[in-house]
Motif scaffolding. Structure first.
Motif, short mmCIF file in Angstrom:
data_model
loop_
_atom_site.label_atom_id
_atom_site.label_comp_id
_atom_site.label_asym_id
_atom_site.label_seq_id
_atom_site.Cartn_x
_atom_site.Cartn_y
_atom_site.Cartn_z
N ASP A 74 0.73 -1.37 -0.07
CA ASP A 74 0.33 -0.22 -0.03
C ASP A 74 1.04 1.24 -0.32
O ASP A 74 2.04 1.92 1.04
CB ASP A 74 -0.86 -0.25 1.03
CG ASP A 74 -1.91 1.06 1.16
OD1 ASP A 74 -1.97 1.74 0.64
OD2 ASP A 74 -2.20 1.75 2.36
N GLN A 76 2.04 4.32 1.10
CA GLN A 76 1.42 5.40 1.24
C GLN A 76 3.14 6.10 2.20
O GLN A 76 4.07 5.40 1.78
CB GLN A 76 0.82 4.86 3.03
CG GLN A 76 -0.35 4.57 2.86
CD GLN A 76 -1.45 5.52 2.07
OE1 GLN A 76 -1.46 6.68 2.17
NE2 GLN A 76 -2.61 4.54 1.56
N SER A 82 -2.75 3.40 6.17
CA SER A 82 -3.79 3.20 5.07
C SER A 82 -4.39 4.24 5.28
O SER A 82 -5.07 4.19 6.23
CB SER A 82 -3.97 1.95 5.24
OG SER A 82 -3.36 0.80 4.85
N ASN A 83 -5.42 4.39 4.16
CA ASN A 83 -6.01 5.75 3.99
C ASN A 83 -7.25 5.06 3.49
O ASN A 83 -7.25 4.69 2.03
CB ASN A 83 -5.41 7.14 2.89
CG ASN A 83 -6.70 7.67 3.37
OD1 ASN A 83 -7.62 7.78 3.86
ND2 ASN A 83 -6.39 9.27 2.87
N SER A 85 -9.97 6.29 3.51
CA SER A 85 -11.31 6.23 2.58
C SER A 85 -10.85 6.51 0.99
O SER A 85 -11.46 7.13 0.27
CB SER A 85 -11.36 8.64 3.41
OG SER A 85 -10.10 8.87 3.01
N THR A 86 -9.39 6.26 1.44
CA THR A 86 -9.23 6.70 -0.81
C THR A 86 -10.45 5.75 -2.10
O THR A 86 -10.52 4.55 -1.44
CB THR A 86 -8.37 5.82 -0.74
OG1 THR A 86 -6.97 6.62 0.42
CG2 THR A 86 -7.19 6.67 -2.40
N GLU A 90 -8.53 4.40 -7.47
CA GLU A 90 -7.13 5.79 -7.31
C GLU A 90 -6.25 4.08 -6.69
O GLU A 90 -5.01 4.64 -7.17
CB GLU A 90 -7.33 6.41 -6.01
CG GLU A 90 -6.07 7.04 -5.16
CD GLU A 90 -5.97 8.42 -5.29
OE1 GLU A 90 -5.51 8.45 -4.04
OE2 GLU A 90 -7.20 9.18 -4.37
N ILE A 91 -6.58 3.23 -5.43
CA ILE A 91 -5.64 2.33 -4.86
C ILE A 91 -5.14 1.59 -5.81
O ILE A 91 -4.30 1.50 -5.96
CB ILE A 91 -6.78 1.84 -3.52
CG1 ILE A 91 -6.76 2.85 -2.91
CG2 ILE A 91 -5.87 0.55 -2.92
CD1 ILE A 91 -8.16 1.94 -1.65
N HIS A 94 -2.14 2.68 -8.06
CA HIS A 94 -1.33 2.69 -7.23
C HIS A 94 -0.72 1.85 -7.13
O HIS A 94 0.42 2.12 -6.00
CB HIS A 94 -1.46 4.16 -6.77
CG HIS A 94 -1.92 5.62 -7.38
ND1 HIS A 94 -1.29 5.78 -8.04
CD2 HIS A 94 -2.49 6.49 -6.90
CE1 HIS A 94 -1.22 7.09 -8.28
NE2 HIS A 94 -2.29 7.50 -7.76
#
Length: 232
Positions: A74, A76, A82-83, A85-86, A90-91, A94
């Motif tokens: 992930d 970051q 880890s976010n 709310s992404t 988008e996850i 990337h």
């Protein structure tokens, strides 16, 4: 050489002659590093080299390795979890591992099979849970060191695993490899994904064998998705 004449080793294949095959799938071992990962990766190495040159980072090689391993799961910035709310798009853009996993779970769903996802990073466990819920619309159980082992608990480890085993059709469960060595039997799953890999190969094998056990009626597929970059 001295003790070999006194050793008797029995392996599962010798005892369980009717156990289906365990197949290591290597098609996921060459996932290209994303541009965001490349940027964070290069920055982390450059920062570590700078600190080492200044004499302040000489003892933090392990910290760098831990971050780089996390980054491949992930992407970051260093020190950030880890976010949750992404957006999923988008996850997947990337994180090549996450994009691969969603595609593989679609195939597993089409076969009406079940999967165990191993990951020891708790924030990434929660991210996996959220992403699977968004894509497949079911809540995935997480079994880690915080999960109760008391039979009186409504969300005990055994009750959650039993629910996963007995639920018909496609499903996934997220396990910490460290919490998977205590006699867990999950033969309903025949796909094992090591989303992040433990340092100890024996622990990893033990985790895989939660599904590859006596009583398993299907071939077991094992995946260890790896992110690669030839310039690092």
């Amino acid at each position: 050489d001295i003790i070999e004449p006194q050793l008797l080793r029995r392996i599962k294949a010798d005892v369980a002659k009717d156990l289906p095959r365990k197949i290591i799938v290597d098609a996921c071992n060459n996932l290209p590093l994303s541009e965001r990962q490349r940027s964070h990766y290069a920055n982390a190495i450059a920062q570590h080299r700078k600190q080492s040159a200044e004499g302040v980072g000489l003892k933090n090689h392990l910290g760098l390795l831990l971050y780089l391993r996390r980054l491949c799961a992930d992407p970051q910035p260093m020190g950030q979890l880890s976010n949750l709310s992404t957006p999923l798009s988008e996850i997947e853009c990337h994180s090549p591992k996450m994009k691969w996993l969603m595609m593989e779970l679609e195939k597993i769903k089409a076969r009406n099979d079940k999967a165990i996802l191993f990951c020891e990073l708790r924030d990434v466990q929660r991210l996996l849970q959220r992403v699977i819920f968004e894509r497949f619309e079911f809540a995935t159980a997480i079994i880690n060191g915080d999960t109760s082992t008391s039979s009186k608990s409504e969300v005990s480890r055994q009750k959650q695993i039993r629910g996963f085993q007995e639920r018909p059709g496609f499903g996934a469960i997220i396990l910490s490899p460290l919490a998977a060595g205590f006699g867990l039997n999950i033969q309903a799953a025949n796909h094992v994904v090591h989303f992040t890999r433990t340092w100890n190969p024996a622990k990893e094998d033990q985790a895989t064998d939660r599904a590859y056990r006596i009583g398993q009626s299907k071939e077991v597929f094992v995946y260890c998705p790896l992110v690669v970059a030839n310039d690092f």
